[in-house]
Design an enzyme around this catalytic site. Structure first.
Site, PDB file in Angstrom:
ATOM      1  N   ARG A 101       0.818  -1.215   0.000  1.00  0.00           N
ATOM      2  CA  ARG A 101       0.000   0.000   0.000  1.00  0.00           C
ATOM      3  C   ARG A 101       0.855   1.269   0.000  1.00  0.00           C
ATOM      4  O   ARG A 101       0.328   2.367  -0.141  1.00  0.00           O
ATOM      5  CB  ARG A 101      -0.962  -0.015   1.194  1.00  0.00           C
ATOM      6  CG  ARG A 101      -2.129  -0.972   0.996  1.00  0.00           C
ATOM      7  CD  ARG A 101      -2.997  -1.096   2.226  1.00  0.00           C
ATOM      8  NE  ARG A 101      -2.397  -1.981   3.219  1.00  0.00           N
ATOM      9  CZ  ARG A 101      -3.014  -2.357   4.338  1.00  0.00           C
ATOM     10  NH1 ARG A 101      -4.229  -1.921   4.599  1.00  0.00           N
ATOM     11  NH2 ARG A 101      -2.426  -3.174   5.184  1.00  0.00           N
ATOM     12  N   LYS A 197     -17.311   6.602  -1.790  1.00  0.00           N
ATOM     13  CA  LYS A 197     -17.046   7.107  -0.440  1.00  0.00           C
ATOM     14  C   LYS A 197     -15.936   8.148  -0.462  1.00  0.00           C
ATOM     15  O   LYS A 197     -15.198   8.273  -1.442  1.00  0.00           O
ATOM     16  CB  LYS A 197     -16.667   5.959   0.494  1.00  0.00           C
ATOM     17  CG  LYS A 197     -15.294   5.345   0.258  1.00  0.00           C
ATOM     18  CD  LYS A 197     -14.977   4.299   1.303  1.00  0.00           C
ATOM     19  CE  LYS A 197     -13.525   3.828   1.223  1.00  0.00           C
ATOM     20  NZ  LYS A 197     -13.182   3.129   0.003  1.00  0.00           N
ATOM     21  N   ASP A 223     -13.008  -7.332  -2.520  1.00  0.00           N
ATOM     22  CA  ASP A 223     -11.820  -6.499  -2.297  1.00  0.00           C
ATOM     23  C   ASP A 223     -10.594  -7.401  -2.296  1.00  0.00           C
ATOM     24  O   ASP A 223     -10.708  -8.629  -2.279  1.00  0.00           O
ATOM     25  CB  ASP A 223     -11.936  -5.751  -0.965  1.00  0.00           C
ATOM     26  CG  ASP A 223     -11.250  -4.392  -0.993  1.00  0.00           C
ATOM     27  OD1 ASP A 223     -10.427  -4.157  -1.908  1.00  0.00           O
ATOM     28  OD2 ASP A 223     -11.530  -3.558  -0.111  1.00  0.00           O
ATOM     29  N   GLY A 230     -13.277  -1.525   8.586  1.00  0.00           N
ATOM     30  CA  GLY A 230     -14.099  -0.332   8.752  1.00  0.00           C
ATOM     31  C   GLY A 230     -14.838   0.040   7.477  1.00  0.00           C
ATOM     32  O   GLY A 230     -16.057   0.249   7.481  1.00  0.00           O
ATOM     33  N   THR A 231     -14.097   0.120   6.369  1.00  0.00           N
ATOM     34  CA  THR A 231     -14.715   0.446   5.082  1.00  0.00           C
ATOM     35  C   THR A 231     -15.713  -0.627   4.681  1.00  0.00           C
ATOM     36  O   THR A 231     -16.806  -0.333   4.177  1.00  0.00           O
ATOM     37  CB  THR A 231     -13.628   0.579   4.005  1.00  0.00           C
ATOM     38  OG1 THR A 231     -12.779   1.674   4.329  1.00  0.00           O
ATOM     39  CG2 THR A 231     -14.240   0.831   2.636  1.00  0.00           C
TER      40      THR A 231
END
Length: 316
Positions: A101, A197, A223, A230-231
């Site tokens: 990431r 979002k 995903d 959380g998302t």
């Protein structure tokens, strides 16, 4: 001699996911190489390879999952030990690529750690990389050695196809995952929707709208990584409020950092389907979590690499 070719094939593993490595070896009709990865009293990593690897085709199975730095360092030291023992070729099999990431600079004076890790692996002696569902596909270009990039999507999609559910819609949890969601949806021949979002501040997500029809539909949220969930749980709640029926979620890499499991258990999600690129231990025993094995896919890819056959044929 291996069934896949004339040069001897050997599978080694660090401490990150030895059960996955054993399963891969079993699919290949062999057993794990004899090595011990331990610690000195001060925490330094010590590797002892207890068999000859001279001239062998070596595959080191080691995801860089939590504890990320320990597992990454184990992989580097193990590769170095095998290189110095005259292995012919060393392929780093990294089911989950940590630091993926951090693939670009989003603000001044940030590192690009995914590139740093690529440099470290190459310098240690890896001659090839085999990995699954990189968070950012361009990380393949960070390496000056061959990279075989596998996808967990076929395994996950096949699981849901066997359920035979009607009124399905595949949902991307954000705009960045649309390509992945479209691939998944095409395999099931169903439409897609997108959760739009925004992040008003780091670590905080807010659903703005849902693009696509979800009312009265069964939902599969797709995903690559579930971290704190959380998302995921926020998106699932927004979908439920807009009339969705059953809600499922799936990902290749179940990072599941705290408080992910608590959020999943308390959420409106009916089932979360993941693969075993990362060992789940007790988390994998939760009623809502189903774990599928990535070992057959990795074993087939390893066999093809060893025999100099096409890996891309796996996805035809």
């Amino acid at each position: 001699m291996s069934a896949y070719g004339e040069k001897e094939l050997k599978i080694f593993s660090g401490n990150a996911n030895p059960n996955l490595a054993k399963e891969i070896a079993r699919h290949l009709g062999t057993k794990l190489g004899d090595c011990v990865v331990s610690r000195f009293n001060n925490g330094e990593i010590q590797v002892n390879v207890n068999e000859s690897v001279r001239g062998a085709d070596i595959f080191v199975v080691q995801p860089s999952s939590a504890p990320v730095n320990d597992n990454l360092m184990e992989l580097l030291v193990l590769i170095d030990a095998l290189r110095r023992a005259s292995a012919d070729r060393i392929t780093a099999v990294i089911p989950f690529y940590g630091y993926a990431r951090q693939d670009r600079k989003t603000k001044p004076r940030e590192p690009i750690t995914a590139k740093l890790v690529a440099n470290l692996l190459t310098s240690a002696g890896a001659g090839r990389i085999l990995t699954v569902d990189l968070h950012a596909g361009q990380i393949q270009g960070f390496f000056d050695i061959p990279v075989d990039h596998l996808s967990g999507i076929p395994i996950l999609a096949d699981y849901f196809a066997q359920k035979g559910m009607a009124d399905l819609v595949v949902v991307s949890p954000d705009l960045g995952g649309v390509t992945r969601a479209r691939d998944f949806a095409e395999r099931l021949q169903v439409p897609i929707a997108i959760v739009d979002k925004r992040r008003p501040e780091p670590g905080v997500a807010e659903v703005m709208s849902i693009v696509g029809k979800v009312a009265g539909k069964n939902i599969i949220i797709v995903d690559d990584i579930i971290d704190t969930a959380g998302t995921l749980t926020l998106g699932a709640q927004a979908l439920k409020e807009r009339g969705a029926k059953q809600i499922f979620a799936c990902c290749t890499h179940p990072v599941l950092s705290n408080p992910a499991t608590e959020r999943i258990v308390a959420s409106c999600i009916d089932e979360v389907v993941v693969t075993n690129t990362i060992p789940l231990d007790n988390k994998g025993k939760l009623d809502k979590i189903t774990v599928l094995s990535i070992a057959p896919l990795l074993a087939d890819a390893i066999g093809r690499i060893h025999a100099d056959r096409s890996v891309s044929e796996l996805f035809n």
